[in-house]
Design an enzyme around this catalytic site. Structure first.
Site, short mmCIF file in Angstrom:
data_model
loop_
_atom_site.label_atom_id
_atom_site.label_comp_id
_atom_site.label_asym_id
_atom_site.label_seq_id
_atom_site.Cartn_x
_atom_site.Cartn_y
_atom_site.Cartn_z
N GLN A 126 13.94 -0.71 -11.83
CA GLN A 126 13.79 0.73 -11.62
C GLN A 126 15.16 1.40 -11.50
O GLN A 126 15.92 1.05 -10.60
CB GLN A 126 12.99 0.97 -10.33
CG GLN A 126 12.81 2.42 -9.96
CD GLN A 126 12.04 2.59 -8.65
OE1 GLN A 126 12.21 1.80 -7.73
NE2 GLN A 126 11.20 3.60 -8.57
N GLY A 127 15.44 2.34 -12.37
CA GLY A 127 16.74 3.02 -12.33
C GLY A 127 16.62 4.43 -11.78
O GLY A 127 16.63 5.40 -12.54
N GLU A 244 3.59 4.14 -6.03
CA GLU A 244 4.46 3.23 -5.29
C GLU A 244 4.11 3.24 -3.81
O GLU A 244 4.10 2.20 -3.17
CB GLU A 244 5.92 3.64 -5.51
CG GLU A 244 6.89 2.73 -4.79
CD GLU A 244 8.34 3.16 -5.00
OE1 GLU A 244 8.59 4.03 -5.87
OE2 GLU A 244 9.21 2.61 -4.29
N ASN A 384 11.81 7.01 5.29
CA ASN A 384 10.67 7.45 6.10
C ASN A 384 10.85 8.89 6.59
O ASN A 384 9.85 9.60 6.80
CB ASN A 384 10.43 6.47 7.25
CG ASN A 384 9.80 5.19 6.73
OD1 ASN A 384 9.74 4.95 5.52
ND2 ASN A 384 9.32 4.35 7.63
N GLU A 385 12.08 9.32 6.74
CA GLU A 385 12.31 10.73 7.09
C GLU A 385 11.86 11.63 5.93
O GLU A 385 11.26 12.68 6.15
CB GLU A 385 13.80 10.97 7.39
CG GLU A 385 14.27 10.35 8.71
CD GLU A 385 14.59 8.86 8.59
OE1 GLU A 385 14.58 8.34 7.45
OE2 GLU A 385 14.85 8.22 9.63
#
Lengths: 398, 380, 398, 380
Positions: A126-127, A244, A384-385
Site C-alpha cells: 500500500q503506497g 480497512e 486513533n485520534e
C-alpha cells in the site's frame, strides 16, 4: 456467551474448523503460536491452500471468486482461522486493492489483477503515507506526470508494510496541484520491479523490519494502470479505508491472543501457583473478553449492513479504534504474564532457523517485541485520534 | 448502526417512542414523581391497552409470548422517556417469576390481572446483608400445617409499598447463602404481620423496607419448587438485568443526544463549545460507549432468549451489566461535565437521566460484582 | 508511608490533634461524620473556636493574624482538622478575598475587613460566574457604573455557593467595555444586605440548595469598596485562583473520606464477610492512597515554594485537577461500598433535626447525594478542561 | 515545581547532567550498546573519578556516605542520558548488600575496588519460577566442611555475564518461599561449576542465565546472616527500586520534553500539531504524571533514608513502583503515539527511552505486583 448459531452455521463452523485442523501446515501453525517471524513463503503457501479451497476472497462478489457467505459465516471463518493459529491473509490484495478494482477498475484490470490476487501471484503493498504526510494523508507529494502512454512517478512513500516482498503497489499519487489538495490525487498501480523503484527497510523499535521506505525515481507506469479517473483517487482511497477499518477490528485474532494469555498464565507461577488462578489477573482477562464481545456485536451489525448493501461508513472508525485498543491491552496482559523474561532480547530468536535453547520459556521471546510493535496499531490506518475526528465530524456533526 | 429488528419489533419500538414523545414529557414525569404513588395509574392502564404489560407473558393467559429481545426493544424506549411506571417490579420481576415458576392455577389467577393492569406486584428478595448475592437469604419460612409462617426483613424492595402482592424469598432449610433451601411465597401486601415503610429513591422511583413478623400464608402461596427456587430467581434476575440494561441504553442515547446538541449550541470564548477538539473526542467516547452497549445488550438478550443453559444466560447477563456499568458511568459523568454547571441542576432533565443511569448501574449488582461473577462462571 | 516529621513537627501535630479532640463540639463532629447538612451556625461556631485559638488564618502574614507556620505545619493543620471530622473553614474569606485584600487592598479595607474575616463577622461569597459565562469567565456582563461616590451595579451572578448565608460578596464587575474583555473588569466588595440584591437558591441534582443565583438591580456600592484599581480586577482574580487551586487539592479531606470508605467497608458484608476483606476492593483503596501520596508530595512542594516567596503559578492547576479527580474517585468507592442502600433518598434524612430511624445503615443516606453532588468539583473553580488548557499554554508553551 | 535540593545535591545534579550533555550523546550510547560489553569501561572509570560509584557507600572505605536521596538525584540524571553502564548491578545492588550486610573484612576487601571501578558485580536473586517474590529461592546451599556447595539456576541476572563477582541467594533451610532459610554468597564469576549465558536485553542492557552446579565456596563467602538474609535482600531491593524509579523520572522527563518539542515543530493540516487541543491535553497528562512521579519518588527516597522500619520502607518503595509503573506506561505510550510513525522507529531515541521506561516498570515487580504488596503491608 457464545454466538447463537443455527444448525447450518454450526455445521459451517465445523467444516471450517476441520479444514484448519487438516490443512494448516504444522510448521506454520507452530511459528504463529510461538510468535516467530513468518517469511514470504509461509504466507504464500497458506494463501494458496486457502485459495484451493475456494475461500480466499469471501467478501468479494461471487463472480470474482467470492463465497456468497452470510456476514455471520464470514465472521466464523475469520474467527476460526485466527483461533487455529493460521497466518492472517495479507489484506493488501484481498481486502484493500481488490475491492477498489472491483468497484472502480475497468474490465481489463479486473481480468488481469483479480485472479492474481486469488493465487497470490502478485503480492501487493500500500503506497499511501509519505515522509511528512503522516495523518494528513491528502498532503501527499509523490508526483505522477503524464508522458505519452506512461506516468512518470517521482517521490517517496513510507511505513510501507511488506514492500520488500511486494510485486505491486497501489499508490496514491499527485496528478494535479490545482484546487483542494484532495482533488489532485490519482490511484495508480505500480509494478514494484520497475526500474527506479527502491525499497529500504525501516527498523522498528522491536527490532523488526516489516516496514519500508519506498523511493520512486522516474518510474514509468503505463497509463492503463490508472484505476478509475485521474484526480479521483481520493474517493477510491476513502472507499478502501472503510473496508480497512472493518478488517482492523480483527476480533478472531484478539480472541486467539487472549487464549494465548490464558495458556501462558497457566504456566507462569506466582508464589508457586499458576498466575491464571490469581483473581486480579482473571478479572483483567474477563474485562477484555467482555470488551471483545461488545466489539464483535458491533462488527456483526456492520457486516450485516454491508451484506444488505450498506458499505461501512464513518461508524466503522469505532471498529478500528476499539479493535486496536483491545489488541494493545492484550499485548499488555501478555507482557505482564511473562514477567522477568520480557527482558532478554535475542533478535535471532524470532527467526525460524534459530536452533538454540530458548532463554526462559519458549513463548517468552516474542512477547515484549509484540508489545512494542503493537503500539503501531493506534497510529497506522489513520491514527486513533483521526478516527475520533471522523466520528465527531461525520457522525455527530461536530 | 442499527439493531436488525423484526417487523413486529419495529412497530413496538415506534409505538413506544411515539407514546414517550407525545405523552411523556419531562415536565409530566416531574409531576408524576411528585405524587404519592410516584407514577400514573392512567399510564399503567395505557400500557396494558398497548399490550406492553403482557408482552413477554404467556399467550394462554392473554400475553404476547414475546422474547427478551422484544422486552429489550420496549425497555430501550421506556428508558428514553425515563418512565417511572412500575414495569420492572410488576412485569419483569413478578411476571417473570410467574411465567417461569408459577403453576397453572397461579398463572391463571395472577397473570391476567397483571396484564390488564389491575394488580401491582413487587419482588422482595434483597436483605440488609445480602448485597447482590441472591442466595443470601435469612428470612425464614417455617412449615405450619399446610402453610408456612414467614419471619424476617427485606430491604430496598422496589415498589414494595404500593404493591398489592409481594413475592418473598425465604429460607426453608440450609445455611445462609446456601443455594438450596430457598422458596418463594406470594404474600398479600396488607397481610397480617407485614409492615412496609415506603420511601422515594434517588432516581425518582419508590422502594420499601418490608418487615415480616409471623406472616402466615397458605400452602398454595408457594411459588415454584419448595426449597428449590434459586434457579428460578437467578433466571428472572438475569433476564431483568438485561432488560434494565436495555433501559439504560435508552437513557444513554438521550444523554448522548442532549450532550451533542448542547455542544452545538452552547457558546464560550466566541464559539460553540463543540468546536473544541477535546470535547468532540469526549462526545465520541460517549457515542462509542453507547453503540457498543446497545450491540452487546441486544446480543445478550438474544443469547438468553435462545439458551437453556443457566451458566450461559448468567454470563450474558453479567457481561451486559459490566458493559452498562462502565459505559453508564462514562456517559453519565461526561454528560454532566460537558453540560457544565447546568448539568448539576435539578431543573435540567440531564441530571435525572444521569441519576437513573447510575442507579441501573448498581441495581442487581454493579459492574465489579458482575465482572467477578462472569469470571467465576468460567470460560463458556 | 508516613511523612517524616521532625520532633518539633511531631509535637505540633500532637498539639493540633489534642485541640481537635478537645474543642470540636461533638454534635458538629457527628454531623460531619455522617454527612448531615451543616447549617450556618455550625460553621460560625467552629470558626470562632478556631479563631479563639489563633489558628483561623495560618497562611496570612503574621501582622494580620497569620501563624507563621512552616508549609509542613500548615499541611499538618489542614490534615488533622480534616481527619478529626471538623467542618472545613469556609474558604471565601480566609483563602480567597483575604489574600486579595492583603495584596491589593488599601489600609482602610485591611483594617475593616480582615478582622471581620477572623471573627466570621462577615460571611463572604464569591461573585465570579454568570449565567452564560461558564468557563469563559472574562466574558462577564454584570455592569458597575460610576455615579458620584457609588457604583451602580446591575446584572446577575450564578453558582454562588452559600450566598444565602453571605454578608458580603467579592464580585467581578464590568467597568469598561473597551479593549480586551479582561481589561474592563473590576474587583468590587458588595454588601449582600444592600437594597436590590436578591438571592434565589438553585436546587442541585442531589437535592441540595447550597448554590444560588444572585441578582443585582441598581445596587449602590460605595466606591471605597473597590479593591485596587478600576479595570485591574482580572489581575486580582487570577491571583486569587492560584490560591484557590492550592486549596482545592484538599488532601486531608480526601484522606478523611478514605478512612470513611474503610469504616463503611468494614461494616458492609459480601457473602457474610466484610467488604474490606475483599482483595479487589483493597486494591482500589490502595490505588487511591498512592495517588493521594503523590498529590500530597506535590502539594508540599508548592507550599514550600509559596513559603519561599513563590506564589503558586500555573502548575497549581495540577493540584486542582488531581485533587478533584481523587475526590470524585473516593465518592465512587463510597457509592460502591454502600451498594443497595444508595437507592433510598429521603431529603429530610440529611437535616440535623430528622429523628426517624435511618433507612438501612446510618451512614448510607449521604453517600449517593455526595457522589452526585461531587461531580461539581471537576466543573467549578475553572473546569478541569480549563486547568489543562492553562498548563498546556502557560507551562508547556503549547 | 522543583525538588528542594541541598547544595551538594545540586552540585551532583549539575555535574551529572553536564556529563550526559557533553559526553553521552544518544549516538555514542548507540555505539556502546553495540559493543560486546554493552557499555564503556572508560565511562565507568570516569564515574569512579566523579565519586558516583561510592556516593552511597561508607566513607570508611572511600565512599561518600550519601543517602538514598543523593542516589535518586544521580539516577535521575543517568536516566536522562539512558546510561547503560552497570550502576544498578554493581553499585545499587551489590554495593547495597555489602553496605548493609557485609562484615568488616568483606567491606574492606570489596568496597574499595568497587568504588574505584576496578571490579564489577552482579546480584543473582531471581529464578525461573520466582517472579517478583524475593523469598522464592530454590537454589540450595549445602554445608560442606567450613564452606558450602551451591546448586541451582538463576535467571535474568542483570550484568551477570560480565561481572567479576556474583552475589547469589540460596536456600540453606526451609521450604520454597519461606522467608527464613536464605543466605547470600559471594561467588567468583569464573568459579568452577558456574556457567553463564549472557544476552542483550530489549532495553539495550545485558542479562544472563546463571547455572550453579556443585559450586564450592568457602565459609567467608557468606554475606550477611546465615539463613537470615531475607531482610537484607528486601531492604536492598526496596532501595534499588526507588533508585530505578528516580532513573525512570529522568527518562520520563526526556520523553515529555521531546514530545512537547515535537508537538511544537511537527506540522500537519497546515499547523503545528501542538495546536490541536486533544494533543495539548495529552501532553498535560504526561506532564502531570511526571511531576507527580518525581514528587512521590523523592518523598519515598526521603522516607526510606530516614526509616528503620522495614514495613515503612517497603510501603514507600512499593508506592513509588506503582506510581512509576502507571505513569511510565502513560508517558511512554503517549510519547510514541504523539510522535506517530517516527516514534516507532529504532532511529529515533524516543523509542529507546520508551523501552527502558517500560522495563523499569517491570523490574523488581510491576505496578500490580507492588499494589498488592502495598496492600498486604497494611495501612501504615
Amino acid at each position: 456467551m457464545e454466538l447463537k448459531l443455527n444448525p447450518a452455521d454450526a455445521a459451517f463452523r465445523d467444516e471450517v474448523r476441520a479444514f484448519m485442523r487438516d490443512k494448516l501446515p504444522a510448521e506454520i501453525r507452530h511459528k504463529v503460536e510461538i510468535g516467530l517471524k513468518l517469511v514470504k513463503d509461509d504466507y504464500v503457501t497458506w494463501q494458496r491452500i486457502v485459495n484451493a479451497q475456494g475461500w480466499m476472497v469471501p467478501g468479494w462478489p461471487v463472480e470474482f471468486g467470492g463465497t456468497g457467505w452470510s456476514p455471520i459465516q464470514r465472521h466464523i471463518f475469520n474467527e476460526e482461522m485466527a483461533l487455529a493459529g493460521a497466518p492472517r491473509i495479507m489484506p493488501f490484495g484481498v481486502a484493500m486493492v481488490g475491492p477498489v478494482i472491483i468497484a472502480f477498475g475497468n474490465d481489463a484490470q479486473k481480468q488481469h489483477y483479480l485472479p492474481r490476487i486469488l493465487t497470490t501471484e502478485d503480492w501487493w503493498c500500500q503506497g499511501y503515507s509519505e515522509p511528512g504526510s503522516g495523518s494528513d494523508l491528502a498532503s501527499l507529494k509523490t508526483r505522477a506526470v503524464r508522458d505519452g502512454e506512461h506516468y512518470v512517478v517521482n517521490g517517496a512513500k513510507t511505513w510501507t508494510s511488506f514492500a520488500q516482498y511486494a510485486d505491486m503497489m497501489f499508490c496514491l499519487v499527485r496528478t494535479s496541484t490545482e484546487g483542494k489538495k484532495q482533488a489532485g490525487i490519482s490511484f495508480l498501480l505500480i509494478d514494484m520491479h520497475s526500474p527506479g523503484v527502491e525499497v529500504r527497510p525501516i527498523t522498528t523499535l522491536d527490532g523488526g523490519q516489516e516496514i519500508n521506505d519506498v523511493f520512486f525515481d522516474d518510474v514509468r507506469v503505463p497509463v492503463t494502470n490508472l484505476v478509475g479517473e485521474e484526480n479521483k483517487g481520493w474517493t477510491y482511497a476513502k472507499y478502501l479505508l472503510g473496508h480497512e477499518r472493518t478488517w482492523t477490528a480483527d476480533v478472531g485474532q484478539s480472541r486467539n491472543q487472549l487464549s494465548r494469555v490464558r495458556k501462558i498464565a497457566a504456566e507462569e507461577l506466582v508464589d508457586g501457583r499458576p498466575l491464571l488462578d490469581d483473581p486480579a489477573f482473571q478479572l483483567k482477562i474477563a474485562e477484555v473478553e467482555i470488551d471483545l464481545l461488545a466489539l464483535e456485536a458491533v462488527l456483526l451489525q456492520v457486516l450485516a449492513a454491508e451484506a444488505a448493501g450498506n458499505p461501512p461508513g464513518p461508524e466503522a472508525s469505532l471498529l478500528k479504534l476499539r479493535g486496536t485498543e483491545i489488541q494493545q491491552t492484550i499485548t499488555e496482559l501478555l507482557f505482564e504474564a511473562v514477567g522477568n523474561y520480557t527482558h532478554p532480547f535475542v533478535g535471532d530468536a524470532l527467526e525460524a532457523g534459530w536452533n538454540e535453547e530458548p532463554i526462559g520459556p519458549d513463548y517468552a521471546a516474542a512477547i515484549a517485541p509484540r508489545y512494542f510493535n503493537w503500539r503501531k496499531s493506534s497510529i497506522y490506518g489513520g491514527s486513533n485520534e483521526i478516527q475520533k475526528n471522523i466520528i465527531a465530524k461525520a457522525v455527530l456533526g461536530l | 448502526m442499527d439493531i436488525a429488528l423484526s417487523e413486529e419489533q419495529q412497530l413496538l419500538k415506534d409505538s413506544a417512542e411515539r407514546f414517550i414523545e407525545r405523552d411523556y414529557s419531562f415536565d409530566r414525569r416531574r409531576q408524576l414523581v411528585a405524587t404519592e404513588d410516584g407514577f400514573s395509574r392512567d399510564n399503567w392502564r395505557r400500557f396494558a391497552e398497548l399490550g406492553w404489560l403482557g408482552l413477554a407473558l404467556p399467550a394462554d393467559h392473554g400475553g404476547l409470548d414475546g422474547s427478551l429481545v422484544d422486552t429489550a426493544v420496549l425497555m430501550e424506549a421506556l428508558g428514553r422517556g425515563l418512565v417511572v411506571e412500575p414495569f420492572l417490579s410488576s412485569v419483569l420481576l413478578a411476571g417473570g417469576l410467574l411465567r417461569h415458576g408459577g403453576n397453572a392455577d397461579q398463572q391463571a389467577a395472577l397473570i391476567p390481572p397483571l396484564i390488564k393492569g389491575g394488580s401491582l406486584f413487587a419482588f422482595a428478595f434483597t436483605e440488609r446483608q445480602s448485597r447482590y448475592n441472591l442466595a443470601d437469604v435469612e428470612t425464614t419460612a417455617r412449615a405450619n400445617g399446610d402453610g408456612y409462617v414467614l419471619n424476617g426483613a427485606k430491604g430496598v424492595v422496589m415498589r414494595g409499598a404500593s404493591a398489592d402482592k409481594l413475592i418473598v424469598s425465604a429460607r426453608v432449610s440450609g445455611d445462609s447463602r446456601d443455594r438450596a433451601g430457598i422458596s418463594l411465597f406470594l404474600v398479600d401486601g396488607d397481610a397480617a404481620g407485614v409492615s412496609r415503610r415506603g420511601y422515594p429513591t434517588i432516581d425518582g422511583l419508590h422502594g420499601a423496607e418490608v418487615a415480616l413478623e409471623g406472616v402466615a400464608v397458605s400452602g398454595d402461596a408457594l411459588l415454584g419448587p419448595a426449597g428449590g427456587a434459586f434457579p428460578l430467581i437467578e433466571r428472572v434476575i438475569d433476564e431483568a438485568s438485561v432488560a434494565i440494561c436495555a433501559e439504560a441504553v435508552g437513557v444513554m442515547a438521550v444523554l448522548v443526544d442532549a450532550t451533542v446538541d448542547y455542544l452545538k449550541t452552547r457558546e464560550q470564548f466566541g464559539s460553540p463549545i463543540g468546536s473544541f477538539q477535546v470535547l468532540q473526542h469526549r462526545a465520541v467516547d460517549m457515542f462509542n460507549a453507547l453503540e457498543l452497549s446497545r450491540a452487546l445488550v441486544y446480543r445478550a438478550a438474544e443469547t438468553i432468549a435462545a439458551s437453556d443453559d443457566a451458566a450461559n444466560r448468567a454470563r450474558a447477563a453479567s457481561a451486559a451489566k459490566v458493559q452498562i456499568g462502565r459505559a453508564g458511568r462514562l456517559i453519565g459523568q461526561q454528560a454532566i461535565q460537558l453540560h457544565g454547571g447546568m448539568g448539576m441542576t435539578d431543573e435540567l432533565s440531564v441530571s435525572h437521566y444521569f441519576k437513573r443511569l447510575t442507579m441501573i448501574g448498581t441495581l442487581f449488582g454493579d459492574a465489579d460484582y458482575h465482572l467477578k461473577r462472569y469470571t467465576a462462571l468460567g470460560n463458556g
